[in-house]
Design an enzyme around this catalytic site. Structure first.
Site, mmCIF file in Angstrom:
data_model
loop_
_atom_site.group_PDB
_atom_site.id
_atom_site.type_symbol
_atom_site.label_atom_id
_atom_site.label_comp_id
_atom_site.label_asym_id
_atom_site.label_seq_id
_atom_site.Cartn_x
_atom_site.Cartn_y
_atom_site.Cartn_z
ATOM 1 N N ASP A 246 17.273 9.687 37.720
ATOM 2 C CA ASP A 246 16.418 10.773 37.722
ATOM 3 C C ASP A 246 15.082 10.387 38.771
ATOM 4 O OD1 ASP A 246 15.022 13.152 36.982
ATOM 5 O OD2 ASP A 246 14.397 12.368 35.873
ATOM 6 N N LYS B 16 10.604 12.720 43.607
ATOM 7 C CA LYS B 16 11.016 12.321 42.000
ATOM 8 C C LYS B 16 11.488 10.878 41.592
ATOM 9 C CE LYS B 16 11.775 13.310 37.518
ATOM 10 N NZ LYS B 16 12.317 14.487 36.667
ATOM 11 N N ASP C 287 15.086 8.533 32.625
ATOM 12 C CA ASP C 287 14.087 9.887 31.560
ATOM 13 C C ASP C 287 14.306 10.286 30.283
ATOM 14 O OD1 ASP C 287 13.028 11.805 30.855
ATOM 15 O OD2 ASP C 287 13.656 13.346 31.899
ATOM 16 N N ARG D 66 7.159 16.369 36.932
ATOM 17 C CA ARG D 66 6.512 17.305 37.633
ATOM 18 C C ARG D 66 5.021 17.206 37.454
ATOM 19 N NH1 ARG D 66 7.831 22.306 33.681
ATOM 20 N NH2 ARG D 66 10.162 22.022 34.557
ATOM 21 N N LYS E 126 15.379 12.798 24.081
ATOM 22 C CA LYS E 126 16.299 13.808 24.808
ATOM 23 C C LYS E 126 17.360 12.963 23.704
ATOM 24 C CE LYS E 126 16.137 13.948 29.919
ATOM 25 N NZ LYS E 126 15.937 14.941 30.130
ATOM 26 N N ASP F 204 8.880 15.438 28.010
ATOM 27 C CA ASP F 204 9.931 15.653 29.258
ATOM 28 C C ASP F 204 9.799 16.289 30.715
ATOM 29 O OD1 ASP F 204 12.691 14.777 29.083
ATOM 30 O OD2 ASP F 204 13.296 16.188 28.183
ATOM 31 N N GLU G 295 8.373 15.547 32.361
ATOM 32 C CA GLU G 295 7.320 14.780 33.341
ATOM 33 C C GLU G 295 7.772 14.026 34.756
ATOM 34 O OE1 GLU G 295 10.435 14.734 32.115
ATOM 35 O OE2 GLU G 295 11.043 12.882 34.225
#
Ligand code: BES
Ligand code: MN
Ligand code: ZN
Length: 497
Positions: free
Chosen positions: A281, A258, A263, A349, A270, A345, A347
């Site tokens: 991230d 990833k 993020d 996956r 968030k 959020d 995201e």
């Protein structure tokens, strides 16, 4: 940090700093010339053999080193790779504080305890190189000078060749980890998908090609999940594909990381507190980039194994721009699976879904792995000292757990059962990107979602949201990005048949 192996019988030298490890209940052997000095040092009662103890003495005689540093290793029968790694880092840090340029480090078989010379050489090299790591922040001031960047490593034991091989392997893995740490520590504005792609391109070399799919290529491939996340950002997304392809390869593994460079959560935004940490991230991508750094630098040298290794890093920001996707939007991944984006959020996956499905279709791998800072829940479950692992193939999971153990990067298995997969079904699409909060299981639901895109391929998912940063300081790690999983991945690919 440069490591030079030096013959054990090298003449007694007059260097700035000589470092020797010391074991509980044993008198360190620094050679005849220093025997009297060692005796005097011991007689002071200040020469501690405790683990990580650093005791500095001054021989004060001509023809002898200016300083001798004894680093404690504790009891020989309790020796571990982690203790050797830490002791090496303690030596480097102290040498750095003393502002010496080159220091000499003595290692004897007694120092290794029951640790094999290859394994010990690897751990020591890792400790020296990772201990010397420092993130160079951009600064208007003059950058601080670095010291102790050269070490003469002097092993006098029986396994010379094995030790040297271990040191070389440790160097390759640690330098790759340093490369990852540097990328991972960069703030979001300095490490965009474009920057990651540029860094990846530099890794091209023998048997190793790097291509970068841009937005247009992704659109052509119908990567609706990845593109859906990218919509909220002005930064163009990239799908980095690194392909290590030895002639006559017999099998293929795909490793997906990833690479979410920042993020914010998107529209499901968030909270502000600690949001800066979402620079990390992309640490799954960082680990995969680090692995390829190691492969470029000879990480598989001398093995003669013929496995094709494809590293894929889907990279984008997750931002709440005017065109951002919204909760409830339905997107279609490149394998045709429709996804209801119930929470923008979740995201990671989504971008992994397209990368995994693309990897499966394009490279027809026998096995796939992904690494991702996927869920806050894994931090709650396991903390920062290990990563969670789950998947569809027990043998693969066991191999990775073993590689993690051999690298002192522990992995702990979580379940991935049909009930978890069932939780992901959606009223408005094939799957939703989150389960109901009522189910409670945050990390295994992430894994369950991903399994819809790996299908029948043997696959393991490693959730590094805890392990990627925030671990306890331990001499060879002092804060920021850990550079996690690079050494584990290298160890694992070296074991592939
Ligand atoms: N990148 C985060 C996961 C994360 C959170 C890593 C905190 C490290 C620390 C991921 O994209 C995310 O936001 N996950 C959500 C999933 C949830 C919406 C189901 C989470 O964990 O809160
Ligand atoms: Mn998120
Ligand atoms: Zn994320």
């Amino acid at each position: 940090m440069k490591i030079r192996l030096v013959a054990a019988k090298a003449a007694p030298s007059t260097q700035e700093l000589l470092v020797a490890f010391v074991n509980q209940g044993k008198t360190p052997d620094l050679g005849r010339a220093l025997a009297k000095f060692v005796g005097k040092a011991q007689a002071t009662g200040d020469l501690s053999t405790d683990e990580r103890a650093a005791n500095l003495f001054y021989p004060d005689a001509s023809g002898q080193p200016k300083r001798v540093l004894f680093v404690g290793l504790g009891k020989a029968e309790q020796r571990t790779t982690e203790k050797l790694r830490r002791a090496a880092a303690v030596a480097q840090k102290r040498a750095e504080a003393l502002r010496v340029g080159t220091f000499r480090l003595l290692v004897s078989d007694a120092d290794l305890g029951d640790v094999e010379p290859t394994v010990a050489g690897r751990a020591l090299a890792e400790g020296l190189i990772l201990g010397a790591y420092r993130y160079e922040k951009p600064t208007g001031e003059k950058a601080k000078a670095r010291h102790a960047q050269r070490v003469e490593l002097c092993y006098g034991g029986k396994g010379q060749k094995a030790f040297a091989q271990g040191v070389e392997l440790g160097r390759i893995g640690a330098e790759a980890t340093v490369f990852s740490r540097d990328l991972e520590n960069l703030p979001g504005n300095l490490a965009t998908p474009t920057v990651l792609a540029r860094e990846a391109k530099k890794l091209q070399g023998a048997n190793l090609t790097v291509k970068v799919l841009d937005e247009a290529a992704m659109a052509k491939l119908k990567m609706g999940a990845l593109l859906g996340v990218a919509r909220g950002s002005v930064q163009p997304p990239k799908l980095i594909v690194m392909d290590y392809k030895p002639a006559g390869y017999k099998s293929t593994v795909c490793i997906v990381g990833k690479g979410l460079t920042f993020d914010t959560g998107g529209i499901s935004i968030k909270p502000s507190a600690k949001m800066d940490e979402m620079r990390y991230d992309m640490c799954g991508g960082g680990a995969v980039l680090g692995l390829f750094h190691a492969l470029k630098n000879g990480g598989l040298r001398g093995l003669g194994r013929k496995v094709r290794i494809v590293g894929l890093v889907p990279s984008t920001e997750n931002m709440p721009g005017g065109d951002a996707q919204k909760p409830g939007d339905v997107v279609t991944a490149c394998d045709g699976t429709t996804i209801e984006v119930l929470n923008t959020d979740a995201e990671g996956r989504l971008i992994l879904a397209d990368a995994l499905a693309y990897a499966k279709k394009t490279y027809k791998p026998q096995r796939m792995i992904d690494l991702a800072t996927l869920t806050g829940a894994v931090v709650v479950a396991l903390g920062h000292e290990m990563a969670g692992i789950m998947g569809t193939d027990e043998d693969l999971i066991d191999e990775l757990i073993d590689a993690g153990q051999a690298s002192d990067e522990p992995l702990w298995q979580l379940p991935l059962w049909d009930v978890h997969r069932d939780q992901m079904k959606s009223q408005f699409a094939d799957v939703g990107n989150i389960n109901s909060p009522a189910h409670g299981n945050g990390s295994t639901s992430g894994g369950a979602f991903l399994s819809y895109f790996t299908k029948d391929v043997a696959w393991a998912h490693i959730d590094i949201a805890g392990a990627a940063w925030g671990a306890l300081a331990k001499d060879y790690y002092t804060g920021g990005a850990v550079g996690t999983a690079v050494r584990t991945l290298l160890h694992w690919v070296r074991s592939l048949k």
